[in-house]
Design a protein around this motif. Sequence first.
Motif, short mmCIF file in Angstrom:
data_model
loop_
_atom_site.label_atom_id
_atom_site.label_comp_id
_atom_site.label_asym_id
_atom_site.label_seq_id
_atom_site.Cartn_x
_atom_site.Cartn_y
_atom_site.Cartn_z
N PHE A 222 103.22 36.15 61.93
CA PHE A 222 103.34 36.67 60.58
C PHE A 222 103.23 38.20 60.55
N GLY A 223 102.52 38.75 61.50
CA GLY A 223 102.38 40.21 61.56
C GLY A 223 103.69 40.93 61.77
N GLU A 224 104.75 40.23 62.19
CA GLU A 224 106.06 40.84 62.37
C GLU A 224 106.86 40.94 61.07
N LEU A 225 106.33 40.40 59.97
CA LEU A 225 107.09 40.38 58.72
C LEU A 225 107.63 41.75 58.32
N PRO A 226 106.85 42.84 58.39
CA PRO A 226 107.40 44.14 57.98
C PRO A 226 108.65 44.54 58.76
N ARG B 190 99.07 33.42 51.01
CA ARG B 190 97.74 33.52 51.61
C ARG B 190 97.70 34.39 52.86
N PRO B 191 98.69 34.38 53.75
CA PRO B 191 98.58 35.19 54.97
C PRO B 191 98.63 36.70 54.74
N PHE B 192 99.04 37.16 53.56
CA PHE B 192 99.11 38.60 53.31
C PHE B 192 97.71 39.20 53.29
N THR B 193 97.57 40.35 53.92
CA THR B 193 96.36 41.14 53.84
C THR B 193 96.68 42.46 53.15
N ALA B 194 95.64 43.17 52.72
CA ALA B 194 95.86 44.48 52.11
C ALA B 194 96.53 45.42 53.10
N ARG B 195 96.19 45.29 54.36
CA ARG B 195 96.79 46.13 55.39
C ARG B 195 98.29 45.89 55.49
N MET B 196 98.69 44.61 55.44
CA MET B 196 100.11 44.31 55.54
C MET B 196 100.86 44.78 54.30
N GLU C 205 101.55 48.37 54.68
CA GLU C 205 102.61 48.64 55.65
C GLU C 205 103.98 48.33 55.06
N LEU C 206 104.09 47.23 54.33
CA LEU C 206 105.36 46.89 53.71
C LEU C 206 105.80 47.97 52.72
N VAL C 207 104.86 48.42 51.89
CA VAL C 207 105.18 49.47 50.93
C VAL C 207 105.63 50.75 51.66
N SER C 208 104.94 51.08 52.75
CA SER C 208 105.29 52.29 53.50
C SER C 208 106.69 52.20 54.10
N ARG C 209 107.18 50.97 54.31
CA ARG C 209 108.52 50.77 54.87
C ARG C 209 109.58 50.60 53.78
N GLY C 210 109.19 50.74 52.52
CA GLY C 210 110.16 50.70 51.44
C GLY C 210 110.37 49.33 50.82
N VAL C 211 109.54 48.36 51.18
CA VAL C 211 109.62 47.04 50.55
C VAL C 211 108.86 47.10 49.22
N GLN C 212 109.44 46.55 48.18
CA GLN C 212 108.84 46.59 46.86
C GLN C 212 108.25 45.23 46.49
N PHE C 213 107.38 45.23 45.47
CA PHE C 213 106.74 44.01 45.00
C PHE C 213 106.95 43.87 43.49
N ALA C 214 107.27 42.66 43.07
CA ALA C 214 107.39 42.36 41.63
C ALA C 214 106.41 41.24 41.31
N PRO C 215 105.34 41.53 40.58
CA PRO C 215 104.39 40.48 40.22
C PRO C 215 104.89 39.60 39.08
N ILE C 216 104.71 38.31 39.24
CA ILE C 216 104.94 37.34 38.17
C ILE C 216 103.71 36.44 38.14
N THR C 217 103.65 35.55 37.16
CA THR C 217 102.54 34.60 37.10
C THR C 217 103.09 33.20 36.84
N LEU C 218 102.64 32.25 37.64
CA LEU C 218 102.88 30.84 37.34
C LEU C 218 101.62 30.08 37.75
N HIS C 219 101.01 29.40 36.79
CA HIS C 219 99.78 28.67 37.04
C HIS C 219 100.13 27.25 37.50
#
Length: 363
Positions: A44-48, A196-202, A205-219
């Motif tokens: 999973f650490g290879e994801l970025p 679950r496997p995501f850490t703050a560190r990852m 790193e993703l943000v530093s590589r230009g990957v963006q995040f879009a938060p949504i919510t589903l309960h």
Amino acid sequence: MTVAVRVPEELSARVPAEQRGPGLDRDAVRLLVSRGTEVSHHGFGELPRLLRAGDLLVVNTSPTLAAAVDGWIGHARVVVHFSTRGDDGRWAVELREPDGKGTSRARAGGPAGTEVRLPGDARLALEEPLSARGERLWWARVSGSGVPELLREHGRPIRYSYTERDQPLAVYQTVFSLPSEDGDGTGSAEMPSAARPFTARMVAELVSRGVQFAPITLHTGVASAEVHEPPYPERFAVSEASARLINAVGAGDGRVIAVGTTAVRAVESAAGDDGVVRARAGWTDLVVTPERGVRVVDGLLTGLHEPEASHLLMLEAVAGRAAVDRSYEEALRGLYLWHEFGDVHLILPEEDPHRVRCASNCE
């Protein structure tokens, strides 16, 4: 269903990754990557390095609740799973019988009027089945205590018999989990586990590589561990900011990749027939199937699902049946681990980063 092979019991992930050895973190899981029928194996650490600048990860911010509470019907002990909070203050609940290995035996609910004694002098009264599909889930009303307080003081995370032991609630939160803004206790009965496997560190790193995040919510509500029913209606929200970001990436060179089937359900519920995502909040009864197709999502990061699970239909909608069959054959051959503490599967488009999305002819 798509995958006809039964998952061996020894491939169930019994404890979280960070508890399997010294120095391990949540990201110490394996990552199966499929592009059509081409499959490759990674950590999973290879994801970025597998994503690229301009890609967008849609992540679910729903917190996991301590949704299992001990109760009693007469002298018989039961476990109440609090699944979903309704708009009228009632909760959809499931009654299960304890067996010492997680609350894994479903108990038929009802009849209407059945009362369950809960800790702290609280009472739960069953009122009516959630749907005509069966009596697994019932609408119920709690008196003598507020449900958020009840769960906070007496609840524990829901677990099933394939896990080794109870875990603290923190183990079931993801790095994206946010507390309920209005304090009503709304959250997920079961963890949106793909994240679950995501850490703050990852994430950094993703943000530093230009990957963006879009938060949504589903309960998420309580899953049907026995018969793998399609999901019931669930509460979701897609903000204006996330809708704009998803539309912008979809119109450009990036790929919209949902983290978890819950993120797919939310963002596809917010999309119109034209494929445009609009800010929406409320309830969704959408079940994504190959016939319905997807209008927004290019890829999906998800856990490994049981062969009977309805989620596999969603995977087929994203990747196609041949790709899902091939990836699950490889997961079984490679001894990947299943369930919420297990390994994960990244589905990417084959070559064209803009796979054709459905529009009004999807239905």
